[in-house]
Design a protein around this motif. Sequence first.
Motif, PDB file in Angstrom:
ATOM      1  N   MET A 119       0.830  -1.208   0.000  1.00 40.46           N
ATOM      2  CA  MET A 119       0.000   0.000   0.000  1.00 40.46           C
ATOM      3  C   MET A 119       0.863   1.256   0.000  1.00 40.46           C
ATOM      4  SD  MET A 119      -3.236  -1.061   2.376  1.00 40.46           S
ATOM      5  CE  MET A 119      -2.307  -1.761   3.725  1.00 40.46           C
ATOM      6  N   SER A 120       1.982   1.219   0.710  1.00 41.43           N
ATOM      7  CA  SER A 120       2.911   2.343   0.724  1.00 41.43           C
ATOM      8  C   SER A 120       3.480   2.587  -0.674  1.00 41.43           C
ATOM      9  CB  SER A 120       4.043   2.077   1.714  1.00 41.43           C
ATOM     10  OG  SER A 120       4.995   3.098   1.663  1.00 41.43           O
ATOM     11  N   SER A 121       3.817   1.519  -1.366  1.00 45.00           N
ATOM     12  CA  SER A 121       4.331   1.635  -2.737  1.00 45.00           C
ATOM     13  C   SER A 121       3.289   2.255  -3.659  1.00 45.00           C
ATOM     14  CB  SER A 121       4.753   0.268  -3.279  1.00 45.00           C
ATOM     15  OG  SER A 121       5.819  -0.241  -2.546  1.00 45.00           O
ATOM     16  N   TRP A 122       2.026   1.884  -3.471  1.00 46.84           N
ATOM     17  CA  TRP A 122       0.947   2.474  -4.273  1.00 46.84           C
ATOM     18  C   TRP A 122       0.866   3.976  -4.043  1.00 46.84           C
ATOM     19  CZ3 TRP A 122      -3.654  -1.339  -3.091  1.00 46.84           C
ATOM     20  CH2 TRP A 122      -3.417  -2.552  -3.752  1.00 46.84           C
ATOM     21  N   MET A 123       0.971   4.382  -2.772  1.00 42.27           N
ATOM     22  CA  MET A 123       0.886   5.812  -2.450  1.00 42.27           C
ATOM     23  C   MET A 123       2.058   6.582  -3.053  1.00 42.27           C
ATOM     24  SD  MET A 123      -1.925   6.241  -0.910  1.00 42.27           S
ATOM     25  CE  MET A 123      -1.691   7.904  -0.376  1.00 42.27           C
ATOM     26  N   LEU A 124       3.254   6.025  -2.947  1.00 40.47           N
ATOM     27  CA  LEU A 124       4.423   6.696  -3.515  1.00 40.47           C
ATOM     28  C   LEU A 124       4.306   6.817  -5.034  1.00 40.47           C
ATOM     29  CD1 LEU A 124       7.248   5.053  -1.386  1.00 40.47           C
ATOM     30  CD2 LEU A 124       6.482   7.434  -1.301  1.00 40.47           C
ATOM     31  N   ARG A 125       3.865   5.770  -5.678  1.00 40.83           N
ATOM     32  CA  ARG A 125       3.720   5.788  -7.137  1.00 40.83           C
ATOM     33  C   ARG A 125       2.627   6.763  -7.564  1.00 40.83           C
ATOM     34  NH1 ARG A 125       5.750   6.272 -11.757  1.00 40.83           N
ATOM     35  NH2 ARG A 125       4.750   5.128 -13.416  1.00 40.83           N
ATOM     36  N   SER A 126       1.534   6.803  -6.814  1.00 40.12           N
ATOM     37  CA  SER A 126       0.461   7.754  -7.112  1.00 40.12           C
ATOM     38  C   SER A 126       0.960   9.185  -7.002  1.00 40.12           C
ATOM     39  CB  SER A 126      -0.712   7.554  -6.153  1.00 40.12           C
ATOM     40  OG  SER A 126      -1.280   6.288  -6.324  1.00 40.12           O
ATOM     41  N   GLN A 177       4.006  10.218  -7.432  1.00 43.61           N
ATOM     42  CA  GLN A 177       4.881  10.475  -8.577  1.00 43.61           C
ATOM     43  C   GLN A 177       4.069  10.791  -9.830  1.00 43.61           C
ATOM     44  OE1 GLN A 177       7.122   6.852  -8.755  1.00 43.61           O
ATOM     45  NE2 GLN A 177       8.741   7.601  -7.409  1.00 43.61           N
ATOM     46  N   LEU A 178       3.011  10.031 -10.047  1.00 33.91           N
ATOM     47  CA  LEU A 178       2.195  10.234 -11.235  1.00 33.91           C
ATOM     48  C   LEU A 178       1.420  11.546 -11.191  1.00 33.91           C
ATOM     49  CD1 LEU A 178       0.826   6.611 -11.715  1.00 33.91           C
ATOM     50  CD2 LEU A 178       2.477   7.798 -13.176  1.00 33.91           C
ATOM     51  N   LEU A 179       1.035  11.989  -9.998  1.00 33.93           N
ATOM     52  CA  LEU A 179       0.249  13.214  -9.853  1.00 33.93           C
ATOM     53  C   LEU A 179       1.103  14.476  -9.703  1.00 33.93           C
ATOM     54  CD1 LEU A 179      -2.576  11.880  -7.540  1.00 33.93           C
ATOM     55  CD2 LEU A 179      -2.781  12.562  -9.934  1.00 33.93           C
ATOM     56  N   GLU A 180       2.407  14.332  -9.560  1.00 30.64           N
ATOM     57  CA  GLU A 180       3.273  15.491  -9.366  1.00 30.64           C
ATOM     58  C   GLU A 180       3.179  16.517 -10.500  1.00 30.64           C
ATOM     59  OE1 GLU A 180       7.752  16.724  -7.963  1.00 30.64           O
ATOM     60  OE2 GLU A 180       7.397  14.692  -8.652  1.00 30.64           O
ATOM     61  N   PRO A 181       3.165  16.119 -11.787  1.00 29.70           N
ATOM     62  CA  PRO A 181       3.024  17.134 -12.843  1.00 29.70           C
ATOM     63  C   PRO A 181       1.717  17.932 -12.730  1.00 29.70           C
ATOM     64  CG  PRO A 181       3.755  15.064 -13.791  1.00 29.70           C
ATOM     65  CD  PRO A 181       3.397  14.795 -12.360  1.00 29.70           C
ATOM     66  N   PHE A 182       0.646  17.266 -12.355  1.00 27.93           N
ATOM     67  CA  PHE A 182      -0.639  17.937 -12.153  1.00 27.93           C
ATOM     68  C   PHE A 182      -0.543  18.930 -10.997  1.00 27.93           C
ATOM     69  CE2 PHE A 182      -4.859  17.842 -10.039  1.00 27.93           C
ATOM     70  CZ  PHE A 182      -5.560  18.534 -11.015  1.00 27.93           C
ATOM     71  N   TYR A 183       0.073  18.509  -9.900  1.00 28.81           N
ATOM     72  CA  TYR A 183       0.261  19.378  -8.736  1.00 28.81           C
ATOM     73  C   TYR A 183       1.084  20.611  -9.115  1.00 28.81           C
ATOM     74  CZ  TYR A 183       2.524  21.123  -4.534  1.00 28.81           C
ATOM     75  OH  TYR A 183       3.027  21.937  -3.552  1.00 28.81           O
ATOM     76  N   MET A 184       2.182  20.409  -9.822  1.00 27.51           N
ATOM     77  CA  MET A 184       3.051  21.520 -10.202  1.00 27.51           C
ATOM     78  C   MET A 184       2.317  22.505 -11.106  1.00 27.51           C
ATOM     79  SD  MET A 184       5.657  21.001  -8.400  1.00 27.51           S
ATOM     80  CE  MET A 184       6.790  22.219  -9.012  1.00 27.51           C
ATOM     81  N   CYS A 185       1.504  21.998 -12.020  1.00 24.87           N
ATOM     82  CA  CYS A 185       0.726  22.863 -12.913  1.00 24.87           C
ATOM     83  C   CYS A 185      -0.281  23.689 -12.105  1.00 24.87           C
ATOM     84  CB  CYS A 185       0.014  22.009 -13.953  1.00 24.87           C
ATOM     85  SG  CYS A 185      -0.922  22.968 -15.146  1.00 24.87           S
ATOM     86  N   LEU A 186      -0.985  23.056 -11.188  1.00 25.57           N
ATOM     87  CA  LEU A 186      -1.930  23.784 -10.331  1.00 25.57           C
ATOM     88  C   LEU A 186      -1.220  24.848  -9.498  1.00 25.57           C
ATOM     89  CD1 LEU A 186      -4.380  21.118  -8.891  1.00 25.57           C
ATOM     90  CD2 LEU A 186      -4.935  23.043 -10.355  1.00 25.57           C
ATOM     91  N   LYS A 187      -0.093  24.485  -8.925  1.00 25.05           N
ATOM     92  CA  LYS A 187       0.667  25.419  -8.098  1.00 25.05           C
ATOM     93  C   LYS A 187       1.097  26.629  -8.922  1.00 25.05           C
ATOM     94  CE  LYS A 187       4.862  25.707  -5.320  1.00 25.05           C
ATOM     95  NZ  LYS A 187       6.028  24.981  -4.816  1.00 25.05           N
ATOM     96  N   GLU A 188       1.597  26.376 -10.110  1.00 19.40           N
ATOM     97  CA  GLU A 188       2.041  27.455 -10.999  1.00 19.40           C
ATOM     98  C   GLU A 188       0.879  28.387 -11.346  1.00 19.40           C
ATOM     99  OE1 GLU A 188       3.725  27.512 -15.461  1.00 19.40           O
ATOM    100  OE2 GLU A 188       4.794  26.168 -14.086  1.00 19.40           O
ATOM    101  N   CYS A 189      -0.264  27.808 -11.677  1.00 20.30           N
ATOM    102  CA  CYS A 189      -1.449  28.617 -12.013  1.00 20.30           C
ATOM    103  C   CYS A 189      -1.903  29.455 -10.826  1.00 20.30           C
ATOM    104  CB  CYS A 189      -2.591  27.726 -12.482  1.00 20.30           C
ATOM    105  SG  CYS A 189      -2.318  26.973 -14.085  1.00 20.30           S
ATOM    106  N   LEU A 190      -1.913  28.867  -9.637  1.00 12.18           N
ATOM    107  CA  LEU A 190      -2.335  29.601  -8.449  1.00 12.18           C
ATOM    108  C   LEU A 190      -1.391  30.749  -8.112  1.00 12.18           C
ATOM    109  CD1 LEU A 190      -3.544  26.772  -6.048  1.00 12.18           C
ATOM    110  CD2 LEU A 190      -4.915  28.637  -6.979  1.00 12.18           C
ATOM    111  N   LEU A 191      -0.096  30.524  -8.249  1.00  5.74           N
ATOM    112  CA  LEU A 191       0.874  31.550  -7.909  1.00  5.74           C
ATOM    113  C   LEU A 191       0.879  32.708  -8.906  1.00  5.74           C
ATOM    114  CD1 LEU A 191       3.828  29.368  -6.605  1.00  5.74           C
ATOM    115  CD2 LEU A 191       2.183  30.710  -5.277  1.00  5.74           C
ATOM    116  N   GLU A 192       0.300  32.523 -10.085  1.00  2.91           N
ATOM    117  CA  GLU A 192       0.193  33.603 -11.069  1.00  2.91           C
ATOM    118  C   GLU A 192      -0.957  34.556 -10.746  1.00  2.91           C
ATOM    119  OE1 GLU A 192      -0.181  31.701 -14.844  1.00  2.91           O
ATOM    120  OE2 GLU A 192       1.932  31.123 -14.916  1.00  2.91           O
TER     121      GLU A 192
END
Length: 61
Positions: free
Chosen positions: A14-21, A23-38
């Motif tokens: 289950m820990s491996s699933w969370m870590l992999r999730s 990793q997969l969601l990091e680009p989405f998070y970074m895009c949201l963060k960038e949009c919010l900070l603008e």
Amino acid sequence: MFSDIGILLIYQTMSSWMLRSAQLLEPFYMCLKECLLEEAAIYRDETALKVIKAEKATSYM
């Protein structure tokens, strides 16, 4: 939840699933963060809620 339907999982799986999730969601998070900070201003909802056995009497979402 899995054990309720007869599936036994070790915590490492289950820990491996969370870590992999994450990793997969990091680009989405970074895009949201960038949009919010603008934005000139970022608003939040201060809806209060009670949390059982919390250090503070009131918490916020």
